[in-house]
Scaffold this motif. Structure first.
Motif, PDB file in Angstrom:
ATOM      1  N   TRP A 159     -47.515   4.181 -15.138  1.00  0.00           N
ATOM      2  CA  TRP A 159     -46.861   4.205 -13.835  1.00  0.00           C
ATOM      3  C   TRP A 159     -47.778   3.640 -12.757  1.00  0.00           C
ATOM      4  O   TRP A 159     -47.340   2.883 -11.884  1.00  0.00           O
ATOM      5  CB  TRP A 159     -46.464   5.638 -13.492  1.00  0.00           C
ATOM      6  N   GLU A 184     -47.905  -0.137 -13.134  1.00  0.00           N
ATOM      7  CA  GLU A 184     -46.667  -0.755 -12.654  1.00  0.00           C
ATOM      8  C   GLU A 184     -46.603  -0.728 -11.132  1.00  0.00           C
ATOM      9  O   GLU A 184     -46.193  -1.706 -10.502  1.00  0.00           O
ATOM     10  CB  GLU A 184     -45.464  -0.007 -13.240  1.00  0.00           C
ATOM     11  N   ARG A 185     -47.030   0.379 -10.545  1.00  0.00           N
ATOM     12  CA  ARG A 185     -47.026   0.468  -9.086  1.00  0.00           C
ATOM     13  C   ARG A 185     -47.990  -0.531  -8.484  1.00  0.00           C
ATOM     14  O   ARG A 185     -47.673  -1.191  -7.483  1.00  0.00           O
ATOM     15  CB  ARG A 185     -47.407   1.889  -8.657  1.00  0.00           C
TER      16      ARG A 185
END
Length: 432
Positions: free
Chosen positions: A194, A197-198
Motif C-alpha cells: 500500500w 502504491e501510494r
C-alpha cells in the motif's frame, strides 16, 4: 521456472545480504504533504522516529530476555546476558543491513532451539528466538519488498522444522512460528504494498502536474510567438514595401542607392519567408472566446479595449475602466501584451468570481505602462472551470518577456488583484 525461482531467491536473500543499506530519515516534505503540521524542532526530531522505535524495541527485547531466561548459577546468568545481546542485535541491525539481520535472526532461532533442547533450564530460549525472528522478518518486509515475506517465511519454517525433527517436536516448532509469522508477514506485506502504491500515485501526480505546467507554458509561449510573428511580419512588410518604392521617389537615383534599396527589400522578403516557415506552424486554429474571429485579422491593441469591455459586460461582468496619464502609441508588442493581460484577468474574473465587479486601470507614465485589474468578492459559488488553471503563468510570461514586473494576489475583501508594469523606452520627444 524452478531456475527462475532459485535465481530470485538468491538475488533477494543471498546476493549482497550484508550490504550497508541504512534506513533514511523521514522526508519532511512527505510529512507536510500528509497534513502533519509540527514545529520545526519537533519535526526534525520526528524524522528519526523510526530509528528510535526500532532501537527502543531492541533494548526492550534485551531487557526482557536477559531478565527472564537466567537460572541459578553464574553460567546461566552469563548465558542469559549473552543470549539477550544476540537476540536484540538482529532487531537493531534491520536499520542498516535488513537482509543480513534476517539471517542473523535465523541463527538466533536455531541457537535458542538447540539450547532449549540441550539445557534443562533453557525451555524459554526457543520462544524468544522465534519472537525475534518474527519481529525481524516483519521489519525487513516493511523496509524492502513484499515478496521477501514468503521467502523468509519458508526459510524460517524449514530451518525450524529441521532443527526440531530430532527432538520429535515438529508441531511445537511449526505451530506458533508458522501461523503467527504468516499472519504478521501478510499484514506487513500488505502495508508495504500500500505504501509503495501510494508513493507511486504521489510521484505520478507530481509528474503529471509538472508536465501540465510545462505544457501550458509551452502553449502560452507558442501563442506569444504567433503574435510576435504577426507584429514582426507587419513591420518587415512595411520595410520591404518602402525599400521597393524608395528608388521611384528620387529622380535620377544613383545605381549604388538603388542597389542598396534592392538589397534591403530582398533581405526583408527573405526574413518574412523565414518567419512564416518557422513560426507560421504555431498559429492557433482554435482562438479563445475573446480572440478575433478571423485568424488573419490584425492583432488587438489597447485601442480595442472598449470592444473587449463590451464583450465581458455582455457576459454579465460589471467592469469599469480608468485611464490615467497621456495616452500615446506604444510598441505593438507592448500594446498586444497589455491587451492580453487585461483579457485574461477579466476572463479569470468571469470564471472564478461570478457576480463580482471589476475595475481596469491603465496608467501611461514616462517609463512605461502600468496595469491594474482588480475584482471584488464573488456573490455566489463559482462553477468548476474546465481550463488548465495556468492563466497567471501566461501573464507572467508576457510581462517577463518585455522586462516588466507583475504581482497577482488576493485582496483583503476577498477579491483578487493583478498588477503589472511594462517598461517602455522614452522617445526623443518624451525625453525632451
Amino acid at each position: 521456472m524452478a531456475h527462475g525461482v532459485i535465481n530470485r531467491f538468491r538475488q533477494d536473500l543471498i546476493t549482497g545480504a550484508f550490504v550497508f543499506h541504512p534506513l533514511p530519515p523521514v522526508d519532511g516534505s512527505r510529512m507536510a504533504a500528509a497534513g502533519w503540521r509540527f514545529p520545526s524542532r519537533l519535526r526534525r526530531g520526528l524524522r528519526w522516529a523510526p530509528h528510535t522505535i526500532v532501537c527502543g524495541l531492541a533494548a526492550f527485547v534485551f531487557l526482557v530476555t536477559a531478565g527472564s531466561t537466567y537460572s541459578d548459577g553464574t553460567i546461566g546468568t552469563l548465558l542469559s546476558l549473552i543470549f539477550g545481546l544476540l537476540i536484540s542485535t538482529p532487531i537493531a541491525l534491520t536499520l542498516f543491513r535488513p537482509v543480513g539481520a534476517f539471517w542473523l535472526s535465523v541463527a538466533v532461532l536455531v541457537l535458542g532451539m538447540l539450547i532449549s533442547l540441550a539445557a534443562p533450564f533453557g525451555n524459554s530460549y526457543d520462544g524468544y528466538g522465534a519472537v525475534t525472528n518474527i519481529l525481524v522478518m516483519t521489519l525487513v518486509v516493511l523496509r524492502t519488498r513484499p515478496r521477501l515475506a514468503l521467502e523468509m517465511w519458508l526459510v524460517s519454517v524449514v530451518v525450524g522444522t529441521v532443527v526440531a525433527v530430532p527432538s520429535g517436536e515438529v508441531d511445537r516448532a511449526l505451530g506458533p512460528l508458522a501461523v503467527v509469522s504468516g499472519i504478521l508477514l501478510i499484514t506487513a506485506a500488505a502495508i508495504r504494498a500500500w505504501r509503495q502504491e501510494r508513493q507511486h500515485v504521489v510521484e505520478t501526480e507530481t509528474v503529471t502536474a509538472e508536465e501540465r505546467s510545462r505544457r501550458t507554458l509551452l502553449e502560452e509561449r507558442a501563442t506569444i510567438a504567433r503574435e510576435l510573428h504577426d507584429v514582426v511580419a507587419h513591420h518587415m512588410s512595411v520595410i520591404a514595401i518602402q525599400a521597393e518604392a524608395a528608388p521611384y521617389r528620387v529622380k535620377d537615383t544613383p545605381p549604388e542607392l538603388a542597389t542598396s534599396f534592392a538589397t534591403i527589400r530582398e533581405n526583408a522578403v527573405a526574413a518574412l519567408t523565414e518567419l512564416r516557415r518557422i513560426l507560421g506552424v504555431v498559429r492557433s486554429e482554435d482562438p479563445d472566446a475573446f480572440a478575433d474571429a478571423a485568424p488573419e485579422a490584425p492583432q488587438p491593441t489597447l485601442a480595442d479595449l472598449e470592444s473587449l469591455l463590451g464583450s465581458v459586460r455582455g457576459a454579465g461582468l460589471t467592469v469599469e475602466a480608468v485611464v490615467t496619464g497621456a495616452a500615446r502609441p506604444l510598441p505593438q508588442g507592448v500594446e498586444l501584451s497589455a491587451y492580453r493581460i487585461v483579457q485574461e484577468a477579466l476572463s479569470n474574473t468571469l470564471r472564478h468570481a461570478p457576480g463580482a465587479e471589476a475595475r481596469v486601470e491603465i496608467s501611461y507614465v514616462l517609463g512605461g505602462l502600468g496595469l491594474r485589474i482588480v475584482n471584488g468578492a464573488p456573490s455566489r459559488l463559482a462553477k468548476p472551470s474546465p481550463g488548465a488553471g495556468h492563466g497567471l503563468l501566461g501573464m507572467r510570461e508576457r510581462v517577463q518577456m518585455l522586462g516588466g514586473e507583475m504581482t497577482a494576489e488576493p485582496t483583503e475583501d476577498g477579491g483578487f488583484e493583478v498588477a503589472a508594469f511594462i517598461p517602455v523606452a522614452a522617445t526623443a520627444g518624451e525625453a525632451a
